[in-house]
Design an enzyme around this catalytic site. Sequence first.
Site, PDB file in Angstrom:
ATOM      1  NE  ARG A 104      -4.102  -1.895   1.928  1.00 34.83           N
ATOM      2  CZ  ARG A 104      -3.984  -2.915   2.775  1.00 34.83           C
ATOM      3  NH1 ARG A 104      -3.041  -2.912   3.692  1.00 34.83           N
ATOM      4  NH2 ARG A 104      -4.816  -3.922   2.697  1.00 34.83           N
ATOM      5  CE  LYS A 126      -0.093  14.057 -14.317  1.00 33.59           C
ATOM      6  NZ  LYS A 126      -0.341  14.409 -15.745  1.00 33.59           N
ATOM      7  CD  GLU A 168       8.677  17.463 -22.588  1.00 31.18           C
ATOM      8  OE1 GLU A 168       7.875  18.372 -22.254  1.00 31.18           O
ATOM      9  OE2 GLU A 168       8.315  16.422 -23.195  1.00 31.18           O
ATOM     10  CE  LYS A 210       5.810  17.951 -14.348  1.00 30.80           C
ATOM     11  NZ  LYS A 210       5.993  16.624 -14.909  1.00 30.80           N
ATOM     12  CD  GLU A 220      -3.323  16.412 -15.389  1.00 33.54           C
ATOM     13  OE1 GLU A 220      -3.556  15.240 -15.075  1.00 33.54           O
ATOM     14  OE2 GLU A 220      -2.575  16.732 -16.312  1.00 33.54           O
ATOM     15  NE  ARG A 224       0.584  17.706 -12.996  1.00 32.61           N
ATOM     16  CZ  ARG A 224       1.017  16.870 -12.056  1.00 32.61           C
ATOM     17  NH1 ARG A 224       0.492  16.893 -10.856  1.00 32.61           N
ATOM     18  NH2 ARG A 224       1.962  15.996 -12.311  1.00 32.61           N
ATOM     19  CG  ASN A 228      -1.088  18.385 -21.659  1.00 35.78           C
ATOM     20  OD1 ASN A 228      -0.095  17.649 -21.567  1.00 35.78           O
ATOM     21  ND2 ASN A 228      -2.319  17.926 -21.686  1.00 35.78           N
ATOM     22  CG  HIS A 231       2.982  17.554 -24.399  1.00 33.40           C
ATOM     23  ND1 HIS A 231       3.862  18.617 -24.369  1.00 33.40           N
ATOM     24  CD2 HIS A 231       3.694  16.475 -23.978  1.00 33.40           C
ATOM     25  CE1 HIS A 231       5.032  18.193 -23.930  1.00 33.40           C
ATOM     26  NE2 HIS A 231       4.969  16.898 -23.684  1.00 33.40           N
ATOM     27  CG  HIS A 235       0.193  13.307 -26.236  1.00 31.33           C
ATOM     28  ND1 HIS A 235      -0.390  13.963 -25.179  1.00 31.33           N
ATOM     29  CD2 HIS A 235       1.413  12.921 -25.805  1.00 31.33           C
ATOM     30  CE1 HIS A 235       0.450  13.979 -24.152  1.00 31.33           C
ATOM     31  NE2 HIS A 235       1.558  13.348 -24.505  1.00 31.33           N
ATOM     32  CG  HIS A 247       7.527  12.621 -25.803  1.00 28.96           C
ATOM     33  ND1 HIS A 247       6.173  12.742 -26.027  1.00 28.96           N
ATOM     34  CD2 HIS A 247       7.830  13.511 -24.818  1.00 28.96           C
ATOM     35  CE1 HIS A 247       5.676  13.658 -25.194  1.00 28.96           C
ATOM     36  NE2 HIS A 247       6.666  14.141 -24.459  1.00 28.96           N
TER      37      HIS A 247
HETATM   38  N1  LIG Z   1       5.547  11.031 -14.731  1.00 24.03           N
HETATM   39  C1  LIG Z   1       5.622  12.092 -15.514  1.00 24.03           C
HETATM   40  O1  LIG Z   1       5.203  13.191 -15.139  1.00 24.03           O
HETATM   41  C2  LIG Z   1       6.260  11.971 -16.866  1.00 24.03           C
HETATM   42  C3  LIG Z   1       6.530  13.116 -17.604  1.00 24.03           C
HETATM   43  C4  LIG Z   1       7.152  12.985 -18.844  1.00 24.03           C
HETATM   44  C5  LIG Z   1       7.470  11.727 -19.333  1.00 24.03           C
HETATM   45  N2  LIG Z   1       7.184  10.622 -18.588  1.00 24.03           N
HETATM   46  C6  LIG Z   1       7.525   9.276 -19.106  1.00 24.03           C
HETATM   47  O2  LIG Z   1       8.922   9.184 -19.285  1.00 24.03           O
HETATM   48  C7  LIG Z   1       9.188   8.166 -20.249  1.00 24.03           C
HETATM   49  C8  LIG Z   1      10.296   8.614 -21.166  1.00 24.03           C
HETATM   50  O3  LIG Z   1      11.450   8.876 -20.417  1.00 24.03           O
HETATM   51  P1  LIG Z   1      12.920   8.873 -21.074  1.00 24.03           P
HETATM   52  O4  LIG Z   1      12.896   9.666 -22.314  1.00 24.03           O
HETATM   53  O5  LIG Z   1      13.851   9.223 -20.009  1.00 24.03           O
HETATM   54  O6  LIG Z   1      13.077   7.358 -21.581  1.00 24.03           O
HETATM   55  P2  LIG Z   1      13.802   6.072 -20.933  1.00 24.03           P
HETATM   56  O7  LIG Z   1      13.585   5.993 -19.482  1.00 24.03           O
HETATM   57  O8  LIG Z   1      13.368   4.919 -21.751  1.00 24.03           O
HETATM   58  O9  LIG Z   1      15.337   6.358 -21.221  1.00 24.03           O
HETATM   59  C9  LIG Z   1      15.780   6.417 -22.562  1.00 24.03           C
HETATM   60  C10 LIG Z   1      16.995   5.516 -22.764  1.00 24.03           C
HETATM   61  O10 LIG Z   1      18.150   6.132 -22.197  1.00 24.03           O
HETATM   62  C11 LIG Z   1      18.887   5.185 -21.420  1.00 24.03           C
HETATM   63  N3  LIG Z   1      19.614   5.944 -20.406  1.00 24.03           N
HETATM   64  C12 LIG Z   1      19.146   6.403 -19.223  1.00 24.03           C
HETATM   65  N4  LIG Z   1      20.091   7.153 -18.623  1.00 24.03           N
HETATM   66  C13 LIG Z   1      21.167   7.158 -19.436  1.00 24.03           C
HETATM   67  C14 LIG Z   1      22.448   7.785 -19.367  1.00 24.03           C
HETATM   68  N5  LIG Z   1      22.769   8.589 -18.357  1.00 24.03           N
HETATM   69  N6  LIG Z   1      23.305   7.583 -20.382  1.00 24.03           N
HETATM   70  C15 LIG Z   1      22.950   6.793 -21.451  1.00 24.03           C
HETATM   71  N7  LIG Z   1      21.762   6.211 -21.572  1.00 24.03           N
HETATM   72  C16 LIG Z   1      20.877   6.386 -20.575  1.00 24.03           C
HETATM   73  C17 LIG Z   1      17.831   4.266 -20.897  1.00 24.03           C
HETATM   74  O11 LIG Z   1      18.393   3.037 -20.531  1.00 24.03           O
HETATM   75  C18 LIG Z   1      16.890   4.145 -22.096  1.00 24.03           C
HETATM   76  O12 LIG Z   1      17.375   3.178 -22.987  1.00 24.03           O
HETATM   77  C19 LIG Z   1       7.882   7.877 -20.953  1.00 24.03           C
HETATM   78  O13 LIG Z   1       7.391   6.630 -20.537  1.00 24.03           O
HETATM   79  C20 LIG Z   1       6.963   8.983 -20.459  1.00 24.03           C
HETATM   80  O14 LIG Z   1       5.613   8.581 -20.401  1.00 24.03           O
HETATM   81  C21 LIG Z   1       6.588  10.730 -17.377  1.00 24.03           C
HETATM   82 ZN   LIG Z   2       6.487  15.610 -22.979  1.00 19.71          ZN
END
Ligand SMILES: NC(=O)c1ccc[n+]([C@@H]2O[C@H](COP(=O)([O-])OP(=O)(O)OC[C@H]3O[C@@H](n4cnc5c(N)ncnc54)[C@H](O)[C@@H]3O)[C@@H](O)[C@H]2O)c1
Ligand SMILES: [Zn+2]
Length: 347
Positions: A104, A126, A168, A210, A220, A224, A228, A231, A235, A247
Site C-alpha cells: 500500500r 505521477k 521540454e 514545473k 490536475e 497544470r 501540456n 502536447h 500526442h 517524443h
Molecule cells: N511522470 C511524468 O510526469 C512523466 C513526464 C514525462 C514523461 N514521462 C515518461 O517518461 C518516459 C520517457 O522517459 P525517457 O525519455 O527518459 O526514456 P527512458 O527511461 O526509456 O530512457 C531512454 C533511454 O536512455 C537510457 N539511459 C538512461 N540514462 C542514461 C544515461 N545517463 N546515459 C545513457 N543512456 C541512458 C535508458 O536506458 C533508455 O534506454 C515515458 O514513458 C513517459 O511517459 C513521465
Molecule cells: Zn512531454
Amino acid sequence: VYVAPNALSALGEFVARHLPSRRVVMIADQQAYELARARRWGGFDWSSETLTFPAGEQSKTRESWAQLTDALLERRYGRDSGIVGLGGGVAGDLVGFVAATYLRGVPHVQVPTTLLAMVDASIGGKTGVNTAAGKNLVGAFHPPSAVLADPAALSTLPDRVYLGGLAEAVKHGLIADAEYFSWIEGHIEELGRRDLTALTHLVLRSVEIKAKVVGEDEREAGQRAILNAGHTVAHALERATDYQLPHGDAVALGLVVESRLAEQVGIAPAGVSQRVVALLDRLGLPTRYGGALDQDAVLEAMQGDKKNRDGAIHFALVSDIGRPHRERGWTVPLMSTRIAPALNVIR
Ligand SMILES: NC(=O)c1ccc[n+]([C@@H]2O[C@H](COP(=O)([O-])OP(=O)(O)OC[C@H]3O[C@@H](n4cnc5c(N)ncnc54)[C@H](O)[C@@H]3O)[C@@H](O)[C@H]2O)c1
Ligand SMILES: [Zn+2]
C-alpha cells in the site's frame, strides 16, 4: 530536488538521509544500472540490493510491475523498506508505481539519469504504466521523498534522447518565463556540448517551473494543463505515426504548430511561432515533419485524446513567450477546421 554535477558519487549518503532507517532496494533499468556500476555512482556496490528490468518503454507494463513486486515480496521487503528508482522516465514511472502500491505504498527516492526525467518526469508525483488501450492509463500519484539529479550523468545520453529533454525545457520557457526562454537562446553552444554549468541552470530552472505549476495544482484540476503546451499535437503525431516519432521530436513539432495556432486565432502576437521555430532549429530539434503527413489521421488522433470533451479539441496556448493564456480556463477549445491550417507549418 537536488541538482548538482557529480552528486551521484555521494548517492549512498543521499539515500541514507532521505530514506532514514529503511531497508533500501534499488530498482533500475538494466542500461542505467550498468552505467552506475561502471562509473561507481554511489561509491559502493548495490548489487545485492538491486532489481533491474530491460531498458525501454516496452518495460512500462503491469507485467513488469508484477515481476518487480513479486521479487520484492519474495525477498521479504517489509513496510520499513524504501525504494530508489534509477534511470530515465520509464524507471521513474514504473518504479514510482511499484513504490506507490507495494504494501500500500512505501517511500521512494528518484535518481533521474536522462534530461527528460530530470526536467519533467521526476517532478509532479505521477507514476504509472501503459496498457493496450493507451499510455499511462493505470497509475497513481506518489511523489518521491527526494530527487537527485546529476547533470554529469547526461554525458553518455544518445543525442536524440538528450534533445528530447531540451524540447521540454523550451516548453517551460515558453509557458512560464520569457527570461529563461532568452537564456536558452543565448546558450545554444554550451547546451550543445552539455556544459555542466549550463545544464545545472537548465535543470534547476525547469524543475522550479514545473514544481511551481504542479504545486499549485497537484491533482490536475486546472493550471497544470499549461504543462501540456505543444502536447495536444505531439500526442496526436505520436499516435498517427504509431509511436515511430520520438517524443521530443513530437513535442518540438507540437510547440511549432500550437504557437502558430495561437497566432492564427488571435491569442498571440505575430512572431512568437517564428521565435520558437528558430530556437528549436538551432538546438537541433525538428521544426518540420519531413515526409508525408496524414493530416486527417493527426486530427482524428487529437479527437480521440482522453483529455478532450465536447467534440472540441483543447489546447494549452500561450499569449506570448513566457505567458500562458487564460480566459475561462487554462485551455482553449477549438474545432478541427481551425486547426488544419496550423498543421501546414510543419509540412
Ligand atoms: N511522470 C511524468 O510526469 C512523466 C513526464 C514525462 C514523461 N514521462 C515518461 O517518461 C518516459 C520517457 O522517459 P525517457 O525519455 O527518459 O526514456 P527512458 O527511461 O526509456 O530512457 C531512454 C533511454 O536512455 C537510457 N539511459 C538512461 N540514462 C542514461 C544515461 N545517463 N546515459 C545513457 N543512456 C541512458 C535508458 O536506458 C533508455 O534506454 C515515458 O514513458 C513517459 O511517459 C513521465
Ligand atoms: Zn512531454
